[in-house]
Design a protein around this motif. Structure first.
Motif, PDB file in Angstrom:
ATOM      1  N   ALA A 258      12.669 -51.477  -4.024  1.00 17.55           N
ATOM      2  CA  ALA A 258      13.234 -50.354  -3.286  1.00 17.55           C
ATOM      3  C   ALA A 258      12.138 -49.395  -2.835  1.00 17.55           C
ATOM      4  O   ALA A 258      11.142 -49.178  -3.537  1.00 17.55           O
ATOM      5  CB  ALA A 258      14.245 -49.615  -4.156  1.00 17.55           C
ATOM      6  N   PHE A 259      12.342 -48.792  -1.668  1.00 17.05           N
ATOM      7  CA  PHE A 259      11.380 -47.857  -1.083  1.00 17.05           C
ATOM      8  C   PHE A 259      11.011 -46.746  -2.064  1.00 17.05           C
ATOM      9  O   PHE A 259       9.831 -46.490  -2.320  1.00 17.05           O
ATOM     10  CB  PHE A 259      11.987 -47.272   0.204  1.00 17.05           C
ATOM     11  N   LYS A 260      12.019 -46.072  -2.620  1.00 14.72           N
ATOM     12  CA  LYS A 260      11.740 -44.933  -3.498  1.00 14.72           C
ATOM     13  C   LYS A 260      10.961 -45.350  -4.736  1.00 14.72           C
ATOM     14  O   LYS A 260       9.991 -44.677  -5.126  1.00 14.72           O
ATOM     15  CB  LYS A 260      13.051 -44.251  -3.910  1.00 14.72           C
TER      16      LYS A 260
ATOM     17  N   LEU B 106      15.354 -44.308   3.701  1.00 12.01           N
ATOM     18  CA  LEU B 106      16.715 -43.837   3.453  1.00 12.01           C
ATOM     19  C   LEU B 106      17.426 -44.627   2.361  1.00 12.01           C
ATOM     20  O   LEU B 106      18.644 -44.533   2.224  1.00 12.01           O
ATOM     21  CB  LEU B 106      17.529 -43.903   4.760  1.00 12.01           C
ATOM     22  N   GLU B 107      16.669 -45.376   1.581  1.00 11.51           N
ATOM     23  CA  GLU B 107      17.249 -46.146   0.484  1.00 11.51           C
ATOM     24  C   GLU B 107      17.362 -45.269  -0.754  1.00 11.51           C
ATOM     25  O   GLU B 107      16.375 -44.688  -1.204  1.00 11.51           O
ATOM     26  CB  GLU B 107      16.369 -47.371   0.195  1.00 11.51           C
ATOM     27  N   HIS B 108      18.590 -45.136  -1.303  1.00  8.31           N
ATOM     28  CA  HIS B 108      18.833 -44.264  -2.462  1.00  8.31           C
ATOM     29  C   HIS B 108      18.449 -42.818  -2.147  1.00  8.31           C
ATOM     30  O   HIS B 108      17.746 -42.157  -2.917  1.00  8.31           O
ATOM     31  CB  HIS B 108      18.066 -44.761  -3.686  1.00  8.31           C
TER      32      HIS B 108
ATOM     33  N   VAL C   4      12.817 -45.864   7.559  1.00  7.23           N
ATOM     34  CA  VAL C   4      13.298 -47.157   7.080  1.00  7.23           C
ATOM     35  C   VAL C   4      14.790 -47.026   6.796  1.00  7.23           C
ATOM     36  O   VAL C   4      15.195 -46.258   5.921  1.00  7.23           O
ATOM     37  CB  VAL C   4      12.516 -47.613   5.832  1.00  7.23           C
ATOM     38  N   GLN C   5      15.583 -47.766   7.555  1.00  5.97           N
ATOM     39  CA  GLN C   5      17.036 -47.672   7.493  1.00  5.97           C
ATOM     40  C   GLN C   5      17.645 -48.993   7.023  1.00  5.97           C
ATOM     41  O   GLN C   5      17.029 -50.050   7.152  1.00  5.97           O
ATOM     42  CB  GLN C   5      17.597 -47.345   8.880  1.00  5.97           C
ATOM     43  N   ALA C   6      18.875 -48.929   6.539  1.00  9.34           N
ATOM     44  CA  ALA C   6      19.594 -50.125   6.144  1.00  9.34           C
ATOM     45  C   ALA C   6      19.897 -50.981   7.369  1.00  9.34           C
ATOM     46  O   ALA C   6      20.217 -50.461   8.444  1.00  9.34           O
ATOM     47  CB  ALA C   6      20.897 -49.759   5.444  1.00  9.34           C
ATOM     48  N   ILE C   7      19.774 -52.295   7.216  1.00  7.14           N
ATOM     49  CA  ILE C   7      20.164 -53.212   8.287  1.00  7.14           C
ATOM     50  C   ILE C   7      21.687 -53.148   8.420  1.00  7.14           C
ATOM     51  O   ILE C   7      22.410 -53.273   7.432  1.00  7.14           O
ATOM     52  CB  ILE C   7      19.722 -54.658   7.967  1.00  7.14           C
TER      53      ILE C   7
END
Length: 209
Positions: free
Chosen positions: A52-54, A96-98, A111-114
């Motif tokens: 995950a990005f975060k 935008l993950e979590h 960075v966005q969800a597909i």
């Protein structure tokens, strides 16, 4: 003189596979390291990433002075840089993950969800898919048309289309690579992309931006 590639170890990458792929592609010295001093002295820098990005950006920032060392070596020293998968995504302004998490801000975008535009489209985007270079980008000369291995549920949305070095299609266009000056990021995994991936790594090792 043998060049050294610093492969940054922050607990969030498929380090052994990436290191082996770099050596097969022609790297004579690969330093898997969490030492900012090694990064400052390296000829080339590679940032892998899985997860995950975060979690990844937090782990990278948890290493004292590592981000400073990366920026010093890449932006002041001019060392060629390669980000792989989440290592590419961390180049964005935010993920935008979590929730919203600040990225490195090296290449504008987020960075966005597909989005699932078709019930037949599977998420995560996993497996082999086409890579199409975007020739308006200087970094596109490192990218050849072909097929590479992807595994991701989030994608890089660049603010400036000139930073998009390659695209792929998964129910719509997704960024496969970004580039700016001496910085290249690829969403796919070169270390899992067989001859296509090794060819890219070989070009990166010879890259003189």
């Amino acid at each position: 003189m043998t060049e050294t590639v610093a492969l940054i170890d922050y607990g969030a990458g498929n380090l052994r596979s990436v290191a082996n792929a770099l050596r097969v592609a022609g790297a004579r010295s690969v330093a898997v390291t969490s030492d900012p001093g090694v990064v400052r002295a390296a000829d080339r820098v590679v940032l892998p990433g899985v997860g995950a990005f975060k979690a990844c950006i937090d782990a990278l920032r948890a290493i004292p002075h590592m981000v400073d060392a990366m920026e010093e070596r890449v932006f002041v020293g001019g060392a060629p840089f390669l980000g792989v998968c989440v290592g590419m995504q961390l180049l964005a302004d935010r993920g935008l993950e979590h929730g919203v998490t600040e990225g490195l801000g090296w290449i504008g975008g987020e960075v966005q969800a597909i989005e699932r535009t078709d019930p037949a489209i599977k998420i995560p985007h996993m497996g082999w898919n086409d890579v199409a270079p975007m020739h308006h980008s200087d970094g596109a000369r490192l990218i050849e048309p072909g097929e590479a291995y992807f595994l991701h549920s989030y994608h890089f949305v660049a603010e400036d289309g000139h930073h998009v070095a390659a695209m792929t299609d998964h129910g719509g266009g997704l960024v496969a690579a970004v580039a700016r000056d001496n910085v290249l990021g690829v969403q796919f995994h070169p270390e899992k992309s067989q001859e296509y991936g090794l060819s890219l790594l070989s070009r990166f090792l010879e890259w003189k931006p």
